[in-house]
Design an enzyme around this catalytic site. Sequence first.
Site, PDB file in Angstrom:
ATOM      1  N   TYR A   1       0.924  -1.096   0.148  1.00  0.00           N
ATOM      2  CA  TYR A   1      -0.036  -0.111  -0.098  1.00  0.00           C
ATOM      3  C   TYR A   1       0.950   1.265   0.104  1.00  0.00           C
ATOM      4  CZ  TYR A   1      -4.645   2.100   0.996  1.00  0.00           C
ATOM      5  OH  TYR A   1      -5.656   2.915   1.237  1.00  0.00           O
TER       6      TYR A   1
ATOM      7  N   LYS B   1      -2.426   9.412   0.684  1.00  0.00           N
ATOM      8  CA  LYS B   1      -3.451   9.540   1.773  1.00  0.00           C
ATOM      9  C   LYS B   1      -2.747  10.315   2.680  1.00  0.00           C
ATOM     10  CE  LYS B   1      -7.116   7.320  -0.125  1.00  0.00           C
ATOM     11  NZ  LYS B   1      -8.149   8.298  -0.501  1.00  0.00           N
TER      12      LYS B   1
HETATM   13  N1  LIG Z   1     -13.219   0.614   0.119  1.00  0.00           N
HETATM   14  C1  LIG Z   1     -12.489   0.885   1.084  1.00  0.00           C
HETATM   15  O1  LIG Z   1     -12.006  -0.132   1.651  1.00  0.00           O
HETATM   16  C2  LIG Z   1     -11.902   2.149   1.644  1.00  0.00           C
HETATM   17  C3  LIG Z   1     -11.384   2.441   2.782  1.00  0.00           C
HETATM   18  C4  LIG Z   1     -11.157   3.638   3.365  1.00  0.00           C
HETATM   19  C5  LIG Z   1     -11.063   4.568   2.324  1.00  0.00           C
HETATM   20  N2  LIG Z   1     -11.436   4.431   1.196  1.00  0.00           N
HETATM   21  C6  LIG Z   1     -11.538   5.734   0.263  1.00  0.00           C
HETATM   22  O2  LIG Z   1     -12.625   6.107   0.025  1.00  0.00           O
HETATM   23  C7  LIG Z   1     -12.971   6.764  -1.283  1.00  0.00           C
HETATM   24  C8  LIG Z   1     -13.908   5.765  -2.350  1.00  0.00           C
HETATM   25  O3  LIG Z   1     -13.370   4.306  -2.141  1.00  0.00           O
HETATM   26  P1  LIG Z   1     -14.439   3.267  -2.901  1.00  0.00           P
HETATM   27  O4  LIG Z   1     -14.077   2.114  -2.011  1.00  0.00           O
HETATM   28  O5  LIG Z   1     -15.866   3.869  -2.983  1.00  0.00           O
HETATM   29  O6  LIG Z   1     -13.896   3.163  -4.282  1.00  0.00           O
HETATM   30  P2  LIG Z   1     -14.435   2.714  -5.861  1.00  0.00           P
HETATM   31  O7  LIG Z   1     -15.747   1.659  -5.560  1.00  0.00           O
HETATM   32  O8  LIG Z   1     -13.329   1.887  -6.279  1.00  0.00           O
HETATM   33  O9  LIG Z   1     -14.872   3.835  -6.325  1.00  0.00           O
HETATM   34  C9  LIG Z   1     -13.828   4.829  -6.989  1.00  0.00           C
HETATM   35  C10 LIG Z   1     -14.734   5.768  -7.793  1.00  0.00           C
HETATM   36  O10 LIG Z   1     -13.658   6.889  -8.153  1.00  0.00           O
HETATM   37  C11 LIG Z   1     -13.692   7.168  -9.596  1.00  0.00           C
HETATM   38  N3  LIG Z   1     -12.259   7.416 -10.015  1.00  0.00           N
HETATM   39  C12 LIG Z   1     -11.180   6.679 -10.019  1.00  0.00           C
HETATM   40  N4  LIG Z   1     -10.217   7.134 -10.426  1.00  0.00           N
HETATM   41  C13 LIG Z   1     -10.818   8.435 -10.856  1.00  0.00           C
HETATM   42  C14 LIG Z   1     -10.055   9.687 -11.574  1.00  0.00           C
HETATM   43  N5  LIG Z   1      -8.771   9.550 -11.896  1.00  0.00           N
HETATM   44  N6  LIG Z   1     -10.776  10.617 -11.663  1.00  0.00           N
HETATM   45  C15 LIG Z   1     -12.117  10.750 -11.315  1.00  0.00           C
HETATM   46  N7  LIG Z   1     -12.672   9.560 -10.754  1.00  0.00           N
HETATM   47  C16 LIG Z   1     -12.131   8.521 -10.571  1.00  0.00           C
HETATM   48  C17 LIG Z   1     -14.305   5.730  -9.930  1.00  0.00           C
HETATM   49  O11 LIG Z   1     -14.720   5.884 -11.460  1.00  0.00           O
HETATM   50  P3  LIG Z   1     -14.435   5.238 -12.657  1.00  0.00           P
HETATM   51  O12 LIG Z   1     -14.667   4.036 -12.637  1.00  0.00           O
HETATM   52  O13 LIG Z   1     -15.134   5.964 -13.540  1.00  0.00           O
HETATM   53  O14 LIG Z   1     -12.664   5.683 -12.693  1.00  0.00           O
HETATM   54  C18 LIG Z   1     -15.303   5.392  -8.857  1.00  0.00           C
HETATM   55  O15 LIG Z   1     -16.554   6.337  -9.170  1.00  0.00           O
HETATM   56  C19 LIG Z   1     -11.591   6.641  -1.858  1.00  0.00           C
HETATM   57  O16 LIG Z   1     -10.958   7.908  -1.731  1.00  0.00           O
HETATM   58  C20 LIG Z   1     -10.839   5.415  -1.188  1.00  0.00           C
HETATM   59  O17 LIG Z   1      -9.478   5.662  -1.032  1.00  0.00           O
HETATM   60  C21 LIG Z   1     -12.064   3.336   0.571  1.00  0.00           C
END
Ligand SMILES: NC(=O)c1ccc[n+]([C@@H]2O[C@H](COP(=O)([O-])OP(=O)(O)OC[C@H]3O[C@@H](n4cnc5c(N)ncnc54)[C@H](OP(=O)(O)O)[C@@H]3O)[C@@H](O)[C@H]2O)c1
Length: 249
Positions: free
Chosen positions: A150, A157
């Site tokens: 990571y 982050k």
């Molecule tokens: N899931 C976890 O365990 C977790 C834990 C802690 C924090 N987070 C944080 O929560 C946030 C959302 O995560 P998630 O788990 O919901 O992720 P996710 O389901 O993978 O969704 C990511 C979103 O970001 C968009 N995206 C990716 N690259 C992009 C770019 N360059 N420009 C614009 N849009 C972009 C994707 O759209 P496209 O498909 O169109 O690219 C999608 O809508 C992130 O910041 C992540 O680091 C997640």
Amino acid sequence: MTQKVALITGSSRGIGKATALRLAQEGYDIVINYARSKSSALKVAEEIEALGRKVLVVKANVGDVSKIKAMFQQIEEEFGRLDIFVNNAASGVQRPIMELEENHWDWTLNINSKALLFCAQEAAKLMEKNGGGKIVSISSLGSIRYLENYTVVGVSKAALEALTRYLAVELAPKNIVVNAVSGGAVDTEALTHFPNREELLQEAKEKTPAGRMVEIEDMVNCVMFLLSENSSMIRGQTIIVDGGISLLV
Ligand SMILES: NC(=O)c1ccc[n+]([C@@H]2O[C@H](COP(=O)([O-])OP(=O)(O)OC[C@H]3O[C@@H](n4cnc5c(N)ncnc54)[C@H](OP(=O)(O)O)[C@@H]3O)[C@@H](O)[C@H]2O)c1
């Protein structure tokens, strides 16, 4: 032009989508942003319209500053204002340190860290026209502790959290409140890119002191609190939503 407007980056699925829907339920018009998944973004837009809200869908890779500027130009033309910016979009290369290359670093830091700075600049210009606004970013525990493979995401982050503190101070005179929410593992599509997904989920299920994994709505609840007037004296903080797992060794 009294109708309030919220931009959520990366809102075609996962935490961003759920945040967009909650803000629409709360009465905001919504800007959906995505980079690749157009059909998912359009489906979210349909759900928001069904709630009676206006929606603008913008394809923009937030790792590219020219695309950020074009997105805010569209927001200004469509709505003429912005009240909330949720910096949620994230990407990243998951590799051991000795396998990391320069383009992995650039890709990850551009999307996860640089985007906050240049989106916040554009957001602040729009927000100050209407007396202020709120910015919340989404971070993860890898900013403060070791997670396997990571490194670049964790560093990106950490930069996002540091930037949150700087933005909180310099945007305060514009009446813009800036904070972040950091989450433990949430079972979204993002985890399918983790080589150790199963192990991570198992650990979160078994070890989280609160007795269950963090769910999308837990993250959204905290985001909504930081976007509310009840939290207006919280500035530049990163609130951890992890059921207590980061308290363990
Ligand atoms: N899931 C976890 O365990 C977790 C834990 C802690 C924090 N987070 C944080 O929560 C946030 C959302 O995560 P998630 O788990 O919901 O992720 P996710 O389901 O993978 O969704 C990511 C979103 O970001 C968009 N995206 C990716 N690259 C992009 C770019 N360059 N420009 C614009 N849009 C972009 C994707 O759209 P496209 O498909 O169109 O690219 C999608 O809508 C992130 O910041 C992540 O680091 C997640």
